[in-house]
Design an enzyme around this catalytic site. Structure first.
Site, short mmCIF file in Angstrom:
data_model
loop_
_atom_site.label_atom_id
_atom_site.label_comp_id
_atom_site.label_asym_id
_atom_site.label_seq_id
_atom_site.Cartn_x
_atom_site.Cartn_y
_atom_site.Cartn_z
N ARG A 81 33.98 45.43 31.41
CA ARG A 81 35.12 46.16 31.93
C ARG A 81 34.71 47.00 33.14
O ARG A 81 33.56 47.36 33.31
CB ARG A 81 35.70 47.09 30.86
N LYS A 84 41.53 45.19 25.88
CA LYS A 84 41.47 46.64 25.89
C LYS A 84 42.70 47.25 26.55
O LYS A 84 43.05 48.40 26.26
CB LYS A 84 40.19 47.12 26.57
N HIS A 106 39.36 53.04 16.88
CA HIS A 106 38.36 52.09 17.35
C HIS A 106 37.29 51.99 16.27
O HIS A 106 36.32 52.74 16.28
CB HIS A 106 37.78 52.58 18.68
N SER A 153 28.57 51.33 20.57
CA SER A 153 27.71 50.16 20.66
C SER A 153 26.29 50.48 20.20
O SER A 153 25.72 51.50 20.59
CB SER A 153 27.69 49.66 22.10
N LYS A 212 28.14 49.18 13.66
CA LYS A 212 29.53 49.05 13.20
C LYS A 212 29.83 47.66 12.64
O LYS A 212 30.41 47.52 11.55
CB LYS A 212 30.47 49.39 14.36
N THR A 213 29.45 46.63 13.40
CA THR A 213 29.71 45.26 12.95
C THR A 213 28.80 44.88 11.79
O THR A 213 29.24 44.31 10.79
CB THR A 213 29.53 44.27 14.12
N ASP A 273 37.15 45.81 14.99
CA ASP A 273 37.18 46.64 16.20
C ASP A 273 38.34 47.61 16.32
O ASP A 273 38.14 48.74 16.76
CB ASP A 273 37.17 45.72 17.42
N ARG A 299 28.98 37.59 25.22
CA ARG A 299 30.03 37.77 24.20
C ARG A 299 30.49 36.43 23.63
O ARG A 299 30.35 35.38 24.25
CB ARG A 299 31.25 38.44 24.84
#
Length: 542
Positions: free
Chosen positions: A58, A200, A220, A238, A242-243, A257, A323
């Protein structure tokens, strides 16, 4: 093939003239078109790979919100939420439509928000076939019957090939841009092929619409649910886990997410897919993501091993931000539909490279709001050029770049919902113990998993807690499967004075960061921060 033969529809009403429009193509069709146009290649197992060009992430400096009667008094304007005038938006929209006219375009009708009470229809018109492929993966797909008579609430126009010829004359910084217009309900993405700008953009729109118009807290975070219906939420920036930590073989994944928390006490996924980083990916480390990379998924900016069609996940020569997007049903253990009941536990994940924060601690509502607004983690040496030692990193609400409202709006909603639901909030440090990065060691993943399992299984309900003298956090004195000596981080440092000094240094960084929010924060939230500040001495606490 397409799910159903769709009748030709006109896009003239949008100002698109003489376009060849492809509506709601299947993944197979979009993949074939991408290959035929020379815009992608396949891996050895048939997964489509594309490159997003000069933008591999981004571009937050080129994100704008239209400032008009609807947004003027609502949005937290400043460094994150930059304003553009309605007039300049209209110019850019007209120029984009003129650019797309006469071309092939790809149209996707879908929706976001899995809870039927809150679903929002979105029509996405893209210049590239693989941009449409990404939306097919990431937004929630309609049945053929649902597509009949579809009317969008929001429109997304994505034209990576269009750049504003004179950016400064229309309020831009450069030729690329991502703009939301809440009055016209249109999102423009121009000059950048990075697919995450579309995702996003709609996430940012929901982050304003849901709290103000629907009394829903947007978050988020990742979320999963146990067999007993007990939901858990994982916030984290990041690199905090989290994942990894929300992927639990004994629990069903709701989403990885973006979620909403409703006043009817449900947690719902915004999306219909996952958009995961794949740098350094291995099947052993992230089996769910690794196995999801198959036909129907879309890889971005990866590199093949020389002379093969095998992905080299360790090659960051294009970008560290490699990604993959894939439909959520590429994951085996998922919750469908993608929503569940009120959470029982919320986890704030932080990778504290200073080795100061406890590996697990319980938060009061005020502390939870304070740490939610702070959104703390730490960057370590090697993550960015010029970083040679740990640096504090704060992102409000664990997602500041996507939050149009003042962070205290979201924090106060979170506090209220926590209180009403009787939810427990935990701060989990997945970073260092025994000293800062370079001295101590990273907390073992098996210990972090044991702490989370103990919490989810209610094994800390009867445990005694002690208060951290500088941060005021409540640290358990015992946790099954975790060495007791690491639960109080001071115990793991050889020199207690060095620990105290480093802890005070980090506490000051928290206070300094929070200054910009303090005028809007309640007394309870302000009291949730570290106990020590520039006006206190060590003797006050030791």
């Amino acid at each position: 093939m397409t799910d159903v033969t769709e009748k030709p529809k006109s896009l003239d009403g949008y100002g698109l003239k003489n376009v060849t429009a492809h509506w709601n193509l299947s993944a197979e069709e979009l993949q074939q078109i991408t290959l035929e146009k020379g815009m992608g290649v396949e891996t050895e197992n048939g997964t489509l790979c594309i490159k997003t060009g000069k933008f591999t992430g981004r571009s937050p400096q080129d994100r704008f919100l239209v400032k008009d009667a609807y947004t003027q008094e609502k949005v937290w304007w400043g460094r994150i939420n930059k304003a553009i005038s309605p007039e300049n938006f209209d110019i850019l929209q007209e120029e984009m439509l003129a650019y797309l006219s006469g071309k092939e375009v790809y149209v996707r009708d879908a929706y976001v928000c899995a809870d039927p009470k809150y679903c929002m229809n979105v029509r996405v018109i893209t210049e590239y076939p693989w941009s449409n492929y990404f939306i097919k993966n990431m937004f929630i797909q309609l049945t053929p019957e649902e597509r009949e008579g579809f009317t969008e609430e929001w429109l997304v126009l994505c034209a990576p090939g269009y750049e504003a010829p004179e950016p400064t004359k229309v309020g831009l910084r450069s030729g690329n841009f991502s703009i939301l217009n809440f009055t016209k309900k249109i999102a423009l993405v121009g000059g950048s092929a990075y697919t995450g700008e579309m995702k996003k953009g709609i996430f940012s729109a929901l982050n304003l619409i849901l709290p103000l118009e629907k009394n829903v807290l947007p978050m988020h975070c990742s979320a999963n649910v146990g067999e007993a219906g007990d939901t858990a939420i994982f916030f984290g920036l990041s690199g905090t886990g989290k994942t990894t930590l929300s992927a639990d073989p004994s629990r069903k994944l709701i989403g990885d997410d973006e979620h909403g928390w409703t006043y009817e006490n449900t947690i719902f996924n915004f999306e219909g897919g996952c958009y995961a980083k794949v740098i350094d990916l291995t099947e052993e480390k992230e089996p769910d993501i690794f196995r999801a990379i198959r036909p129907g998924a879309l890889l971005e900016n990866i590199v093949f091993k020389e002379g093969t069609k095998e992905v080299d996940f360790f090659d960051a020569s294009i970008t560290q931000n490699t990604r993959v997007s894939y439909p959520i049903d590429h994951i085996d253990n998922i919750q469908l539909p993608s929503y569940a009941a009120n959470p029982k536990n919320i986890f704030f994940l932080t990778c504290d490279a200073f080795g100061v924060l406890p590996p697990v601690s319980k938060l009061t509502p005020g502390q939870a709001a304070y740490h939610f607004i702070s959104g703390y983690t730490a960057k370590v040496a090697g993550t960015e050029a010029g970083i040679n030692e740990p640096v504090p990193s704060f992102s409000a609400c664990f997602g500041e770049p996507f939050m149009p409202l003042h962070p205290t709006v979201y924090a106060e909603m979170l506090s209220q919902k926590m209180t009403e639901a009787g939810v427990n909030v935990w701060l989990v440090n997945t970073g260092w113990s025994g000293g800062p990065y370079g001295v101590g060691s990273r907390i073992k993943l098996k210990y972090t998993r044991a702490m989370i399992s103990a919490i989810l299984e209610n094994k800390l309900d009867e445990v005694d807690f002690e208060t951290h003298p500088i941060f005021g956090l409540f640290m358990p004195k015992y946790c099954p499967g975790v060495p007791t000596e690491i639960l109080d981080p001071m115990n793991t440092w050889l020199q207690k004075g060095a620990y105290v000094s480093k802890a005070i240094q980090l506490a000051h960084a928290f206070h300094l960061n929070f200054d910009k929010f303090a005028s809007e924060a309640s007394e309870e939230i302000l009291n949730g921060g570290p106990l020590i500040d520039s006006h206190h001495s060590l003797e006050d606490h030791f």
